[in-house]
Structure formats: C-alpha cells, structure tokens
Design a protein around this motif. Structure first.
Motif, PDB file in Angstrom:
ATOM      1  N   VAL A   1       0.897  -1.194  -0.043  1.00  0.00           N
ATOM      2  CA  VAL A   1       0.255   0.007   0.076  1.00  0.00           C
ATOM      3  C   VAL A   1       0.934   1.184  -0.148  1.00  0.00           C
ATOM      4  CG1 VAL A   1      -1.723   1.422   1.365  1.00  0.00           C
ATOM      5  CG2 VAL A   1      -1.997  -1.237   1.017  1.00  0.00           C
ATOM      6  N   ARG A   2       1.798   1.249   0.956  1.00  0.00           N
ATOM      7  CA  ARG A   2       2.832   2.411   0.749  1.00  0.00           C
ATOM      8  C   ARG A   2       3.594   2.735  -0.595  1.00  0.00           C
ATOM      9  NH1 ARG A   2       4.965   5.670   4.860  1.00  0.00           N
ATOM     10  NH2 ARG A   2       5.549   7.622   3.857  1.00  0.00           N
ATOM     11  N   ARG A   3       3.662   1.620  -1.198  1.00  0.00           N
ATOM     12  CA  ARG A   3       4.217   1.663  -2.700  1.00  0.00           C
ATOM     13  C   ARG A   3       3.417   2.404  -3.508  1.00  0.00           C
ATOM     14  NH1 ARG A   3       6.823  -3.207  -6.244  1.00  0.00           N
ATOM     15  NH2 ARG A   3       7.305  -1.989  -8.203  1.00  0.00           N
ATOM     16  N   LEU A   4       2.187   2.104  -3.225  1.00  0.00           N
ATOM     17  CA  LEU A   4       1.082   3.032  -4.321  1.00  0.00           C
ATOM     18  C   LEU A   4       1.153   4.255  -4.236  1.00  0.00           C
ATOM     19  CD1 LEU A   4      -2.372   0.789  -3.289  1.00  0.00           C
ATOM     20  CD2 LEU A   4      -1.041   0.977  -5.470  1.00  0.00           C
ATOM     21  N   MET A   5       1.838   4.950  -3.154  1.00  0.00           N
ATOM     22  CA  MET A   5       1.921   6.449  -2.775  1.00  0.00           C
ATOM     23  C   MET A   5       2.828   7.086  -3.450  1.00  0.00           C
ATOM     24  SD  MET A   5       0.634   6.423   1.329  1.00  0.00           S
ATOM     25  CE  MET A   5      -0.761   5.909   1.616  1.00  0.00           C
ATOM     26  N   PRO A   6       2.613   7.782  -4.713  1.00  0.00           N
ATOM     27  CA  PRO A   6       3.781   8.395  -5.319  1.00  0.00           C
ATOM     28  C   PRO A   6       4.682   9.188  -4.769  1.00  0.00           C
ATOM     29  CG  PRO A   6       1.633   9.580  -5.824  1.00  0.00           C
ATOM     30  CD  PRO A   6       1.601   8.443  -4.844  1.00  0.00           C
ATOM     31  N   GLY A   7       6.101   9.077  -4.829  1.00  0.00           N
ATOM     32  CA  GLY A   7       6.840  10.116  -4.206  1.00  0.00           C
ATOM     33  C   GLY A   7       7.144   9.703  -2.659  1.00  0.00           C
ATOM     34  N   MET A   8       6.301   8.727  -2.409  1.00  0.00           N
ATOM     35  CA  MET A   8       6.291   8.390  -0.761  1.00  0.00           C
ATOM     36  C   MET A   8       5.688   9.446   0.080  1.00  0.00           C
ATOM     37  SD  MET A   8       7.706   5.512  -0.459  1.00  0.00           S
ATOM     38  CE  MET A   8       7.768   5.263   1.243  1.00  0.00           C
ATOM     39  N   GLU A   9       4.844  10.279  -0.695  1.00  0.00           N
ATOM     40  CA  GLU A   9       3.904  11.403   0.179  1.00  0.00           C
ATOM     41  C   GLU A   9       2.781  10.533   0.155  1.00  0.00           C
ATOM     42  OE1 GLU A   9       4.774  14.187   0.939  1.00  0.00           O
ATOM     43  OE2 GLU A   9       6.642  14.125   0.149  1.00  0.00           O
ATOM     44  N   ILE A  10       2.189  10.792   1.615  1.00  0.00           N
ATOM     45  CA  ILE A  10       0.976  10.104   2.094  1.00  0.00           C
ATOM     46  C   ILE A  10      -0.215  10.677   1.077  1.00  0.00           C
ATOM     47  CG2 ILE A  10      -0.904  10.128   3.606  1.00  0.00           C
ATOM     48  CD1 ILE A  10       1.821   8.297   4.383  1.00  0.00           C
ATOM     49  N   ASP A  11      -0.948   9.646   0.591  1.00  0.00           N
ATOM     50  CA  ASP A  11      -2.112   9.769  -0.418  1.00  0.00           C
ATOM     51  C   ASP A  11      -3.238   9.522   0.378  1.00  0.00           C
ATOM     52  OD1 ASP A  11      -4.293   8.797  -2.192  1.00  0.00           O
ATOM     53  OD2 ASP A  11      -2.828   9.335  -3.557  1.00  0.00           O
ATOM     54  N   GLU A  12      -3.992  10.451   0.844  1.00  0.00           N
ATOM     55  CA  GLU A  12      -5.167  10.390   1.769  1.00  0.00           C
ATOM     56  C   GLU A  12      -6.176   9.464   1.148  1.00  0.00           C
ATOM     57  OE1 GLU A  12      -6.906  10.908   5.230  1.00  0.00           O
ATOM     58  OE2 GLU A  12      -4.778  11.349   4.631  1.00  0.00           O
ATOM     59  N   PRO A  13      -6.510   9.569   0.197  1.00  0.00           N
ATOM     60  CA  PRO A  13      -7.800   8.465  -0.437  1.00  0.00           C
ATOM     61  C   PRO A  13      -7.315   7.036  -0.157  1.00  0.00           C
ATOM     62  CG  PRO A  13      -7.639  10.124  -1.943  1.00  0.00           C
ATOM     63  CD  PRO A  13      -6.509  10.432  -1.091  1.00  0.00           C
ATOM     64  N   ILE A  14      -5.814   6.612  -0.363  1.00  0.00           N
ATOM     65  CA  ILE A  14      -5.251   5.487  -0.366  1.00  0.00           C
ATOM     66  C   ILE A  14      -5.184   5.090   1.102  1.00  0.00           C
ATOM     67  CG2 ILE A  14      -3.304   3.948  -0.678  1.00  0.00           C
ATOM     68  CD1 ILE A  14      -2.783   5.507  -3.480  1.00  0.00           C
ATOM     69  N   ARG A  15      -4.512   6.044   1.983  1.00  0.00           N
ATOM     70  CA  ARG A  15      -4.513   5.855   3.247  1.00  0.00           C
ATOM     71  C   ARG A  15      -5.721   5.558   4.057  1.00  0.00           C
ATOM     72  NH1 ARG A  15      -5.018   7.649   8.249  1.00  0.00           N
ATOM     73  NH2 ARG A  15      -6.419   9.413   7.622  1.00  0.00           N
ATOM     74  N   LYS A  16      -6.986   6.260   3.610  1.00  0.00           N
ATOM     75  CA  LYS A  16      -8.411   5.600   4.227  1.00  0.00           C
ATOM     76  C   LYS A  16      -8.799   4.408   3.693  1.00  0.00           C
ATOM     77  CE  LYS A  16     -10.151  10.530   4.427  1.00  0.00           C
ATOM     78  NZ  LYS A  16     -10.973  11.491   3.965  1.00  0.00           N
ATOM     79  N   ARG A  17      -8.503   4.084   2.650  1.00  0.00           N
ATOM     80  CA  ARG A  17      -8.818   2.543   2.128  1.00  0.00           C
ATOM     81  C   ARG A  17      -7.952   1.604   2.982  1.00  0.00           C
ATOM     82  NH1 ARG A  17     -10.567   1.668  -3.772  1.00  0.00           N
ATOM     83  NH2 ARG A  17     -11.193   3.687  -4.335  1.00  0.00           N
ATOM     84  N   PHE A  18      -6.696   1.766   3.458  1.00  0.00           N
ATOM     85  CA  PHE A  18      -5.847   1.053   4.079  1.00  0.00           C
ATOM     86  C   PHE A  18      -6.409   1.059   5.436  1.00  0.00           C
ATOM     87  CE2 PHE A  18      -1.524   0.445   6.380  1.00  0.00           C
ATOM     88  CZ  PHE A  18      -1.637  -1.009   5.990  1.00  0.00           C
ATOM     89  N   VAL A  19      -6.643   2.136   6.170  1.00  0.00           N
ATOM     90  CA  VAL A  19      -7.443   2.298   7.473  1.00  0.00           C
ATOM     91  C   VAL A  19      -8.664   1.541   7.518  1.00  0.00           C
ATOM     92  CG1 VAL A  19      -8.271   3.806   9.092  1.00  0.00           C
ATOM     93  CG2 VAL A  19      -6.198   4.466   7.930  1.00  0.00           C
ATOM     94  N   ARG A  20      -9.242   1.666   6.589  1.00  0.00           N
ATOM     95  CA  ARG A  20     -10.762   0.846   6.588  1.00  0.00           C
ATOM     96  C   ARG A  20     -10.435  -0.602   6.548  1.00  0.00           C
ATOM     97  NH1 ARG A  20     -14.246   0.913   2.500  1.00  0.00           N
ATOM     98  NH2 ARG A  20     -16.122   0.597   3.558  1.00  0.00           N
ATOM     99  N   ALA A  21      -9.442  -1.108   5.789  1.00  0.00           N
ATOM    100  CA  ALA A  21      -9.193  -2.671   5.682  1.00  0.00           C
ATOM    101  C   ALA A  21      -8.662  -2.852   7.223  1.00  0.00           C
ATOM    102  CB  ALA A  21      -8.294  -2.951   4.829  1.00  0.00           C
ATOM    103  N   GLY A  22      -7.839  -1.871   7.831  1.00  0.00           N
ATOM    104  CA  GLY A  22      -7.518  -2.451   9.258  1.00  0.00           C
ATOM    105  C   GLY A  22      -8.495  -2.328  10.232  1.00  0.00           C
TER     106      GLY A  22
END
Length: 226
Positions: free
Chosen positions: A118-139
């Motif tokens: 999931v972290r590799r999905l984020m361009p430039g290693m900056e936090i991508d909020e929509p992706i982060r929210k999906r990850f949090v929802r899974a967790g």
C-alpha cells in the motif's frame, strides 16, 4: 525501469495455511503465465469469489487446493474453518490481482506484505489520503466478510499499478486475524510494514537489492472465461 527487491524484512516461515495457498498459487500462476487453457479458465472462475462469502461460491469447490488443510492433525481442533476461509480470501484476491498480467507474477513469495504494498502505491512516498483511508478501513474491518471486501478494493489498486504481494503471508495473516488477539497483531504488522517501507530508488543500496522480482513490466490481455 527500476528493479525492486521484494522486501528485505526477515519473516517467520509460513504456517500450514500460507504454505498451502502459496503452493497452489504457484502451480496456477505458472500455468497462467504459460497460457495454459485450464489455468486461465480456473483463475477466471476463482477471481469471481473476490470479496464474496465462500458459501455464496459453490462453483469454486475443488478449485482452491485447500484439501491439505483437512488432513487429520494438520490444524488444531476447530481451526479448519478459519483456515479454509483465510485460504479462500487469499486465493480469490490473488486471482483478481493476476488478471490480465500475463508476463509477471502477482504472487511473489517473500515479496511485499500488505502494508508495504500500500505504501508503494503512494507516489513519491508522500501520504496519499484516499489510499490511506482505504488502508485504514481494511485495518478496522469489523468482521471477515467486510475485511475481504475492503481488501478487494486495495487489490484492484495494486493490480492497476502492477505491485505484487506475498499471498502465502496474507493467508497466514488472515488466519491469525480470526483467532483471539489476532486482529490487533495483524493490524500492528500491517502498520509496521506501511511505515517501514522505503522506496528503493531513494534508499541506500544493499546486497539484497541484487535480487529482482517479477514486477517490472507487464502486457495486457483479455482473458475472462465464461
């Protein structure tokens, strides 16, 4: 093109569930990449179960290779159903992930676990909020069916970006997730992998960086089988 190591983190050996899943995927994946008709057809059927309860998919009986989990003495008493559910989710998610990737493997043993992928999905290693929210929802999924649905959303992103996973490890984690105290343990593992991931383009080179995985190129093909 950047060649990236799978994941340098040391891990425990896979358990019975992870080994069963990894072994079965290995055979199907080879057949799929070799364009063998039986493997292509099987994977097309298996991926229809991604995000759906196993009891709604009797069409997959006999296709998932979970028979070893039912051998006497293989698992503790009462654990077989949890193991079978974990294997089902991991296998169906992998089949979805592998769809149309006809050159490279989307299951890489020893490769990314969920958090680092999931972290590799984020361009430039900056936090991508929509992706982060999906990850949090899974967790924070309240039950296994919700977790499978939310992981399906993440796997679709990983498929789009050609980022593989270690599905044997995921199967073991899904099995542990269902056990007492397991949710907290797996959340911690996913969070640790997310925060510890470093982009190999910016991280110092190590000896491990000499071992490429299979996620550098891909070709697209339509392979749905009715």
């Amino acid at each position: 093109m950047t060649i990236e190591t799978a994941n340098p983190t040391r891990r425990r050996p896979l358990g019975p569930v992870g080994n069963t899943v990894s072994d079965h995927i290995r055979g199907l994946q080879k057949g799929y990449l070799d364009d063998r008709g039986d493997a292509v057809a099987a994977i097309a059927r298996i991926r229809r179960g991604a995000g759906k309860p196993s009891e709604d998919m009797p069409d997959l009986w006999g296709l998932l290779g979970t028979e070893p989990l039912y051998e006497p003495g293989r698992l503790g008493e009462g654990d077989t159903d949890r193991a079978a559910d974990a294997a089902y989710i991991a296998l169906t998610l992998w089949a979805l992930h592998q769809q149309s990737h006809r050159v490279h493997r989307m299951h890489v043993p020893g490769g990314h676990e969920l958090g680092s992928a999931v972290r590799r999905l984020m361009p430039g290693m900056e936090i991508d909020e929509p992706i982060r929210k999906r990850f949090v929802r899974a967790g924070s999924a309240p039950h296994l069916i919700a977790l499978a649905e939310r992981l399906r959303d993440i796997v679709q992103l990983l498929r789009r970006e050609e980022i593989p996973l270690d599905y044997g490890l995921l199967a073991d984690q899904l099995y542990r997730w269902q056990q007492p105290g397991g949710r907290q343990q797996i959340r911690r593992a996913w969070g640790t992998a997310f925060h510890a991931y470093r982009d190999p383009k910016t991280a110092p080179a190590t000896a491990a960086d000499a071992s490429p995985d299979d996620d550098t190129d891909t070709t697209t093909d339509k392979d749905d089988v009715s």
